[in-house]
Design a protein around this motif. Structure first.
Motif: not given
Length: 695
Positions: A118-126, A229-240
Motif C-alpha cells: 500500500v502507498a499514498g494518503d488517506e485523504a486522496w479523494t478523486d 468509500y469517498r477517499q483512500g490510498k492505492v494498493a497492489l493486491v494479488a493472490d498469485v
C-alpha cells in the motif's frame, strides 16, 4: 479549528495515523475524468529500491514489539501477511529487461486476506490510477486497490481467472468469508498470462470507471456507481505471482490544491494537539546488556521501599515455535539500576519471545510484602521478592493432553484471583498453551482444573455477588467451584486473544468481551448469549478507557494483526465501531495512558519516533517521543514516580528508559484510573482502565 470539526461531523470524520478530525477534501461533483489527469499525486517506477525482499520475515515478534524489519520501503508498506514466512517474503524488487519491477511471489492459501502493498494518503479523494501488471497465471485474483481504507475495506479492479472484475470489499460476512460486492464485470476475457496488462481506474465522486488493455488492445471497460468509500490510498493486491512495473496517480489541479490545503491544516491541527500536551522527558535509564529481553518485564515493589522495581525474565524455547517456553533467568532491579538479585544463568542470546511465560510479582500471602512467583524446571516457585530466595515450591500440574510435549506443564502464564472468597487474590491460575488450566491455592495445592479453548490470558470478576470470583477464560465462564457456567467453544473457531468483563456505561449491563483473533470482536451477556459479533479480522490487544470524554461511558480500542496488520478499531460503550484507521502495519499493546491527569486517556502505539507515539480516541497522534536515541522495541505504561499520572517505560535487550511529563511533578485533583493489577501483567491482557480520581 471549530469550523473543521463542524465540517467533519457533517461529512464524516477522517482520522489517520497522526490523523485529523478535519473533513477530508470534498469529492469532485462532475466526475470529469479528463480533468483528473492534470496533476500528479504519486508516481513510482521502483527505480530507487535495491533488489531483494522489501522486508524480512518477523513472525509473531511484531505483534507487540516495534520491529524495524517491516518498516515501509519508500512510500510502500506491506499491509497484509500471515504467519507463513513465505507470505512475509512475498514482495520483492528485481530488474527485468533493464527496468525495475516489484514482484509478488506468494500464492495465497486463504480467501480472507491477500498479499497487499500500500502507498499514498488517506485523504486522496478523486483520482486516476494507472498501473501495469503481469499475472503469472489465472489461478487467482491480481490487480489494484483504490480508495483503500485498510486491507479489509477498499475497491479493487483486476482479473480473476478469465474475468475482469470491479468490486467492493468490506470485512467479512462469515468466518474467513470476505464480504465482497461485484460492482461490474466482463466474463471470459481473452488475456495472456505472463504479459503485462494496463489498468486505468477513474474514481470521481460516486462514479467509478475501470478499463483493462493488453498489447494496446482494450480487453474490458467497466463502470459503476458506489459511495461507500469517498477517499483512500492505492494498493497492489494479488493472490498469485505477479509483476508490477509502474504505478501512477493523478488528479485535477483543483483537487490537488484542496488536498495540499487539507494536508497543511491537518499538520497544523496535530501540531496544536501536541503543543497542548506535556512533552515526554527521560527521568531514568538503566543498562541490561547480557540479561535484557524483549517484552518480558514485570513491575512491582520488590524490596519493600515503596518504589516500583522491575523484574526481567529471559526465556528458553523448547518448541515447536513458542508453544513450550519457560523462564531461564530472572533479574531483579530497581529503576535506579541497582541489581537486587538474579536467579538462573543470563544468556545474551535469550533476549526475545513471542508469547508469555509464567512469572509475576504479587503479595501472595497478604502480609504486605511482595513475593515473586514463577514457573521453571516443571516447578512453581514462590520466592522472597527482596532476595529471590525460595520460600516454597511445588511441581507443576500433570497433563494428559495428547498434544502435550511433557508429562507436566511448563506454565504458559500465571494469573491471580480470589476464587475462595478470602478477600485477597491468593488463588493461582496456571495454564498450558491452549487446552487446560488449573486453579491452585496460595500453598500451590490444586483446588480444581478445567478444560476449554483457553485462549491466552484469563480475567476474573465476582459476577454473581457471592464474594468469590468467577473465571473468564477463552470463550468460557467458570464458577468458583470449577463448574463451567457456559462456553462458546462450539460456535467460535479461533482462540481468544484478550478477554474481560466490563460495565461500559452505568445504564448498561456488564458484558464479557473477547478480542477473538480471526473471529473478530465478540460481546456477550454474562449468561453467555452473544450480543454482538463484529467480523473485523484478526482482532487482539483490546483496551478499555475513557478515550472520548465527550461520549457517555467508556470506549475501547483494538488492533489487528495476522492477515491485516495495524488496523485500529474504536468502539462506543454500546459496542459500535465509531472509527477505524490504519496508522501503520504493526501490532501493539495499545496500553491506555493517563498522561495529563485531566480525565481523558490516550494509548501508546509504540515508542518509535516516526511511527509511534500516544494516540487519542480519534486515532490522532497527540504526543510524540523525542528523537534522542531511546530504545523503541517495547513499552509499558505505569505510574513510576507516584503522582497519579503514568510514565512510559521503553526498552530493548540493552537498555530501559523511563519517560515522564515535562511538567512533573503535578499536584491537585488528578485523574487516577483503576487498572488491571500489576500482578496480572501479560502480553495478552485485555487492559481495563476504570475512572477514578485522587483524593
Amino acid at each position: 479549528m471549530q469550523r473543521f470539526l463542524i465540517a467533519a461531523i457533517a461529512v464524516g470524520v477522517f482520522g489517520i495515523a497522526g490523523g485529523s478530525q478535519i473533513a477530508a477534501p470534498a469529492a469532485e461533483a462532475t466526475g470529469d475524468a479528463a480533468a483528473l489527469g492534470e496533476a500528479v499525486l504519486f508516481e513510482d517506477r521502483f527505480d530507487s529500491y535495491r533488489s531483494g525482499p522489501l522486508f524480512s520475515p518477523v513472525g509473531a515478534h511484531a505483534e507487540y514489539h516495534y520491529v524495524r524489519e517491516i518498516a515501509p520501503a519508500g512510500p510502500w508498506a506491506v499491509s497484509a501477511f500471515s504467519s507463513d514466512a513465505d507470505s512475509q517474503r512475498a514482495w520483492n524488487v528485481r530488474r527485468e529487461d533493464g527496468r525495475a519491477i516489484i514482484e509478488q511471489r506468494y500464492r495465497a492459501k486463504t480467501k480472507h486476506t491477500h498479499p497487499t502493498l500500500v502507498a499514498g494518503d488517506e485523504a486522496w479523494t478523486d483520482y486516476v490510477v494507472t498501473a501495469e501488471f503481469a499475472p503469472g497465471d489465472d489461478a487467482g485474483p491480481s490487480g489494484v486497490s483504490f480508495r483503500y481504507q485498510n486491507d479489509r475495506c477498499y475497491y479493487w479492479f483486476g482479473v480473476v481467472g478469465r474475468d475482469v472484475i470491479l468490486k467492493k470489499v468490506e470485512h467479512e460476512r462469515d468466518y474467513h468469508v470476505p464480504d465482497e460486492t461485484i460492482l461490474a464485470q466482463s466474463r471470459s476475457v481473452d488475456w495472456t498470462a505472463g504479459e503485462y496488462l494496463a489498468a486505468r481506474i477513474v474514481a470521481a465522486g460516486n462514479h467509478l470507471e475501470a478499463s483493462l488493455a493488453q498489447g494496446g488492445r482494450e480487453l474490458a471497460a467497466l463502470s459503476a456507481r458506489d459511495a461507500s468509500y469517498r477517499q483512500g490510498k492505492v494498493a497492489l493486491v494479488a493472490d498469485v505471482p505477479v509483476r508490477y512495473r509502474a504505478v501512477r496517480v493523478t488528479t485535477s489541479k483543483t483537487a490537488k490544491e484542496r488536498f495540499e490545503e487539507f494536508s497543511k491544516a491537518r499538520a497544523a491541527e496535530l501540531a496544536a494537539l501536541e503543543a497542548g500536551n506535556p512533552r515526554p522527558v527521560r527521568c531514568k535509564k538503566i543498562r541490561t546488556t547480557g540479561f535484557g529481553v524483549g517484552r518480558n518485564l514485570r513491575f512491582g515493589d520488590l524490596n519493600g521501599d515503596g518504589q516500583v522495581d522491575v523484574l526481567i525474565g529471559q526465556v528458553v524455547h523448547h518448541g515447536p515455535k513458542d508453544r513450550n517456553s519457560e523462564l531461564s533467568c530472572l533479574t531483579a532491579m530497581t529503576f535506579d539500576g541497582e541489581t537486587l538479585w538474579q536467579v538462573g544463568d543470563p544468556d545474551a542470546w535469550k533476549d526475545h519471545l513471542t508469547n508469555d511465560v509464567g512469572f509475576q510479582i504479587h503479595d501472595l500471602d497478604g502480609d504486605g510484602r511482595n513475593e515473586v512467583i514463577y514457573c521453571r524446571d516443571f516447578e512453581i516457585v514462590v520466592a522472597d521478592g527482596a532476595t529471590g530466595k525460595t520460600k516454597y515450591k511445588a511441581p507443576t500440574p500433570e497433563t494428559k493432553h495428547p498434544q502435550a510435549r511433557y508429562d507436566r506443564i511448563l506454565g504458559d502464564s500465571l494469573f491471580f484471583c480470589d476464587i475462595r472468597g478470602t478477600g485477597h487474590p491468593r488463588d493461582v491460575v496456571v495454564k498450558d498453551r491452549y487446552w487446560q488450566f488449573w486453579v491452585l491455592s496460595d500453598r500451590l495445592e490444586v483446588l480444581w482444573r478445567g478444560a476449554c479453548n483457553t485462549g491466552h490470558y484469563p480475567y476474573a470478576a465476582d459476577v454473581d455477588g457471592d464474594g468469590k470470583d468467577e473465571l473468564a477464560i477463552g470463550y468460557s465462564l467458570f464458577d468458583d467451584d470449577g463448574r463451567c457456567l457456559w462456553t462458546q467453544d462450539d460456535v467460535l473457531a479461533d482462540h481468544a486473544d484478550g478477554v474481560a468483563i466490563v460495565r461500559f456505561r452505568d445504564d448498561l449491563a456488564p458484558v464479557l468481551f473477547n478480542a477473538a483473533s480471526d473471529e473478530g470482536m465478540v460481546f456477550s451477556s454474562l449468561d453467555g448469549q452473544i450480543l454482538k459479533h463484529l467480523r473485523l479480522g484478526h482482532v487482539q490487544n483490546p483496551a478499555v478507557a475513557d478515550l472520548r470524554p465527550d461520549l457517555p461511558g467508556l470506549e475501547m480500542v483494538s488492533i489487528n494483526f495476522w492477515g491485516n496488520q495495524g488496523i485500529l478499531h474504536f468502539y462506543t460503550a454500546a459496542g459500535e465501531v465509531y472509527h477505524s484507521c490504519e496508522p501503520n502495519q504493526y501490532g501493539s499493546m495499545c496500553l491506555p495512558i493517563n498522561w495529563t491527569g485531566t480525565g481523558q486517556e490516550y494509548f501508546v502505539h509504540s515508542p518509535n519516533v516516526a511511527e509511534g507515539g500516544m494516540f487519542d480516541g480519534w486515532g490522532r497522534r497527540v504526543v510524540s517521543f523525542p528523537d534522542d536515541g531511546h530504545p523503541d522495541q517495547c513499552n509499558a505504561v505505569l505510574d513510576v514516580v507516584g503522582d497519579c499520572r503514568d510514565e512510559v517505560v521503553v526498552w530493548d535487550p540493552y537498555e530501559i528508559w523511563v519517560y515522564t511529563q515535562d511538567d512533573q511533578p503535578k499536584s491537585g485533583h488528578l485523574y487516577r484510573p483503576k487498572r488491571n493489577p500489576l500482578y496480572n501483567y501479560s502480553n495478552y491482557q485485555a487492559t481495563v482502565s476504570l475512572p477514578g480520581w485522587s483524593d
